[in-house]
Design a protein around this motif. Structure first.
Motif, PDB file in Angstrom:
ATOM      1  N   ARG A  68       0.838  -1.198   0.000  1.00  0.00           N
ATOM      2  CA  ARG A  68       0.000   0.000   0.000  1.00  0.00           C
ATOM      3  C   ARG A  68       0.876   1.253   0.000  1.00  0.00           C
ATOM      4  NH1 ARG A  68      -3.989   0.713   4.967  1.00  0.00           N
ATOM      5  NH2 ARG A  68      -1.960   0.876   5.971  1.00  0.00           N
ATOM      6  N   ASP A  74      -4.371  -2.441  -6.511  1.00  0.00           N
ATOM      7  CA  ASP A  74      -5.587  -1.877  -7.104  1.00  0.00           C
ATOM      8  C   ASP A  74      -6.450  -1.284  -5.991  1.00  0.00           C
ATOM      9  OD1 ASP A  74      -5.301  -2.273  -9.788  1.00  0.00           O
ATOM     10  OD2 ASP A  74      -6.124  -4.302  -9.763  1.00  0.00           O
ATOM     11  N   PRO A  75      -7.242  -0.238  -6.311  1.00  0.00           N
ATOM     12  CA  PRO A  75      -8.089   0.403  -5.303  1.00  0.00           C
ATOM     13  C   PRO A  75      -8.995  -0.590  -4.567  1.00  0.00           C
ATOM     14  CG  PRO A  75      -8.239   1.553  -7.412  1.00  0.00           C
ATOM     15  CD  PRO A  75      -7.350   0.389  -7.628  1.00  0.00           C
ATOM     16  N   GLU A  76      -9.459  -1.605  -5.278  1.00  0.00           N
ATOM     17  CA  GLU A  76     -10.375  -2.575  -4.682  1.00  0.00           C
ATOM     18  C   GLU A  76      -9.767  -3.258  -3.455  1.00  0.00           C
ATOM     19  OE1 GLU A  76     -11.706  -5.382  -7.623  1.00  0.00           O
ATOM     20  OE2 GLU A  76     -12.772  -6.510  -6.064  1.00  0.00           O
ATOM     21  N   ALA A  77      -8.481  -3.574  -3.549  1.00  0.00           N
ATOM     22  CA  ALA A  77      -7.815  -4.270  -2.448  1.00  0.00           C
ATOM     23  C   ALA A  77      -7.678  -3.372  -1.213  1.00  0.00           C
ATOM     24  CB  ALA A  77      -6.440  -4.748  -2.895  1.00  0.00           C
ATOM     25  N   THR A  79      -9.962  -1.279  -0.016  1.00  0.00           N
ATOM     26  CA  THR A  79     -11.206  -0.934   0.662  1.00  0.00           C
ATOM     27  C   THR A  79     -11.311  -1.623   2.019  1.00  0.00           C
ATOM     28  OG1 THR A  79     -12.379  -2.771  -0.360  1.00  0.00           O
ATOM     29  CG2 THR A  79     -12.450  -0.660  -1.539  1.00  0.00           C
ATOM     30  N   GLU A  81     -13.873  -2.966   3.270  1.00  0.00           N
ATOM     31  CA  GLU A  81     -14.658  -4.204   3.130  1.00  0.00           C
ATOM     32  C   GLU A  81     -13.729  -5.363   2.772  1.00  0.00           C
ATOM     33  OE1 GLU A  81     -15.705  -1.445   0.747  1.00  0.00           O
ATOM     34  OE2 GLU A  81     -16.339  -0.698   2.700  1.00  0.00           O
ATOM     35  N   ASN A  82     -12.820  -5.091   1.841  1.00  0.00           N
ATOM     36  CA  ASN A  82     -11.896  -6.137   1.414  1.00  0.00           C
ATOM     37  C   ASN A  82     -11.009  -6.605   2.565  1.00  0.00           C
ATOM     38  OD1 ASN A  82     -11.133  -7.229  -1.479  1.00  0.00           O
ATOM     39  ND2 ASN A  82      -9.289  -7.212  -0.225  1.00  0.00           N
ATOM     40  N   CYS A 204      -5.418 -10.834  -2.470  1.00  0.00           N
ATOM     41  CA  CYS A 204      -5.342 -10.018  -3.682  1.00  0.00           C
ATOM     42  C   CYS A 204      -3.983 -10.217  -4.355  1.00  0.00           C
ATOM     43  CB  CYS A 204      -5.569  -8.543  -3.335  1.00  0.00           C
ATOM     44  SG  CYS A 204      -4.279  -7.841  -2.300  1.00  0.00           S
ATOM     45  N   LYS A 350      -7.445 -12.418 -13.348  1.00  0.00           N
ATOM     46  CA  LYS A 350      -8.399 -11.319 -13.517  1.00  0.00           C
ATOM     47  C   LYS A 350      -7.688  -9.997 -13.265  1.00  0.00           C
ATOM     48  CE  LYS A 350     -12.402 -13.742 -13.605  1.00  0.00           C
ATOM     49  NZ  LYS A 350     -13.839 -13.685 -13.633  1.00  0.00           N
TER      50      LYS A 350
END
Ligand code: 6YU
Length: 491
Positions: A68, A74-77, A79, A81-82, A204, A350
């Motif tokens: 980080r 990626d931004p998704e990782a 969050t 929630e993740n 991730c 992916k």
């Protein structure tokens, strides 16, 4: 701290780099890494052939933290929630399941088997704290429990469905061989299975490749700190010659490096094979026995690229279930003939926009070691035939394939560590114990041990390896911080 201490780190994998980074930061300026190969990173390798995921990407995970900080995710990782998702080491991927008679199976029909297997894995990890386990290994435990439970719960279902569910159990055992880096789950100790701990967070990947982590961590090291293509042949410790340095690192080319401390980070597979020549005097017996008891198996990747997908758009993992395997087996009877049956399936790379239509096949064990010896064309042919059979589509043709060969890598000799039969927490303690051991009168902390296989609960992972590098650096830092003031040379 005494910044003059001469410290040699053997191995430039992530644990060696982490150790060097922390020592340099603390002011030690006599640190060097000697690495056998021409590159850094070890089992983190370009071309996506080594470590794959950040397991449990959340606050407590140092790899997540660094990634980080370096902006590698990626931004998704990132969050909350993740990070909060607690998957217990088994991400809830969307599966496609195919059978050896060329059918795509209805996943819902197989839930009873998948759930039973997941339950039994959870139960397997509970023994460690209780003791007195009924079987020595995870494979026997799971087989006997499935038999018992199937007799009760599945007594009214027809023979074909029951047989298919048991074949699914075989597939899941093969998945676990890959996850654990073991030839068979019969080789994974039941009492010690629960030593491995997971962190929260949905696994991730690094969009730019795992090696970005190594590159960034290395960027703070002074130029020339690493000597590449310099295999170490022997670590001579407890030197009696009164020349000041207690350890001499002897390299393959005859070069000898004198040191106050050596941090050994070579893989467990390498230690198993070379311990008798790598240390002089030899390792104490309790340490050697732990090296032997801990397991180090093979898990390889076979990357396969296609022009177009033959799996569902939302599919994340593909399982291949052999209908003739209702005996709950995770080893093939004749490796040379049937090695491909050990490949449990594929994970899907992916997002597709980034990678194209690429699958990553997973194959563990002796079957995987045999696969390494075959020409790439033969592997490609076997994989093509396998996919054609399971999909019932005789026209599917991969564009290209690429595979890893970790067992035949002379500096790794396999993939990663698992607790073998009869292992306990003490074995991992023994792995990390420095030489000479406490009872000795000679200079302390001559040889220290880091690397994935020396972490008490995160063995087999990159975050485990990083933490062991930092642990051994801290051991030296605190040794010098607490030494008498006459030894101190403040920087
Ligand atoms: C993770 C993941 N991942 C897939 C595959 C592999 C591994 N891991 P290094 O070997 O890196 O460095 C040592 C150096 O020493 C090296 O450079 C050598 O050249 C050098 N050397 C050796 N001999 C020498 C000599 N004589 N002289 C000088 N130098 C010498 N980890 O976090 N996520 O997705 C995967 C995966 C195919 C092969 C992985 C994964 C494991 C990591 O790659 C590995 O731990 C670290 O990179 C090791 O770093 P190191 O510094 O210690 O050694 C019970 C239960 C358990 C359940 N376990 C499940 C956990 C799941 C494990 N996950 C694996 C999954 C994959 C797919």
């Amino acid at each position: 701290v005494n910044t003059n201490a001469r410290i040699v780190i053997v191995g430039c994998g992530i644990s060696g780099v982490a150790a060097a980074q922390r020592l340099v930061k603390a002011g030690f300026h006599n640190v060097r890494i000697v690495e056998a190969t021409a590159r850094s990173g070890g089992r983190i390798k370009t071309g996506r052939l080594g470590a794959n995921w950040i397991h449990g990407p959340s606050e407590e995970n140092p790899v997540y933290h660094l990634a980080r900080q370096y902006g590698l995710l990626d931004p998704e990782a990132l969050t909350p929630e993740n990070q909060a998702m607690d998957v217990g080491g088994h991400p809830p991927w969307v599966p496609n399941i195919f059978s050896s008679s060329g059918r795509k199976l209805n996943v819902e029909d197989l839930y009873p088997a998948l759930e039973m297997f997941a339950e039994l894995l959870d139960e397997s990890s509970e023994f460690q704290s209780r003791g007195g386990e009924p079987w020595t290994n995870v494979g026997d435990f799971i087989r006997s429990k499935v038999q018992q439970r199937a007799a009760e719960k599945w007594k009214d279902i027809d023979g074909t469905t029951r047989s298919l569910r048991l074949s699914v159990i075989s597939n899941m055992l093969k998945v676990e061989c890959s996850v654990n880096g073991a030839h068979s789950m019969d080789e994974v100790g039941l009492g010690a299975y629960g030593l491995y701990k997971t962190l929260p967070g949905l696994d991730c990947t690094f969009p730019g490749g795992y090696e970005g982590l190594v590159k960034n961590l290395m960027s703070v090291l002074p130029a020339g700190l690493v000597t590449y293509s310099q295999p170490v042949r022997c670590v001579h410790w407890n030197n009696t010659e009164k020349r000041g340095y207690p350890v001499t690192v002897e390299c393959d080319d005859g070069n000898k490096i004198a040191a106050d401390h050596v941090i050994v980070t070579v893989p467990l597979g390498y230690l198993k094979k070379h311990h008798s020549t790598l240390f002089h005097p030899p390792l104490p017996l309790h340490k050697l026995h732990s090296i032997q008891r801990l397991g180090f198996g093979t898990n390889n990747k076979i990357l396969v690229e296609f022009d177009s997908p033959w799996w569902d758009t939302d599919c994340e993992v593909i399982h291949l279930v052999w209908e003739d395997e209702d005996a709950m087996v995770d080893q093939v009877p004749d490796v040379q003939r049937y090695w491909i049956k050990k490949l449990f399936g594929f994970t899907v790379l992916k997002p597709t926009e980034r990678y194209g239509h690429v699958l990553c096949g997973w194959i563990a064990g002796h079957e995987s070691e045999y696969m390494e010896t075959l020409p790439e064309q033969e592997v490609s042919h076997a994989v093509t035939q396998l996919i054609r059979r399971f999909t019932g589509n005789p026209t599917i043709t991969p564009r290209r394939i690429m595979r890893s060969q970790w067992f035949h890598d002379p500096w790794t000799c396999g993939s990663y560590t698992h607790p073998g039969k009869g292992c306990s927490a003490q074995d991992l303690q023994n792995m990390m114990e420095p030489l000479p051991t406490k009872s000795s009168q000679s200079q302390p902390l001559q040889v220290l041990f880091a690397g994935e296989a020396t972490h008490p609960c995160y063995f087999s992972t990159v975050h485990g390896a990083v933490l062991t590098g930092w642990r051994e650096a801290d051991r030296l830092i605190s040794h010098y911080s607490s030494s008498s003031s006459s030894e101190l040379t403040m920087s």
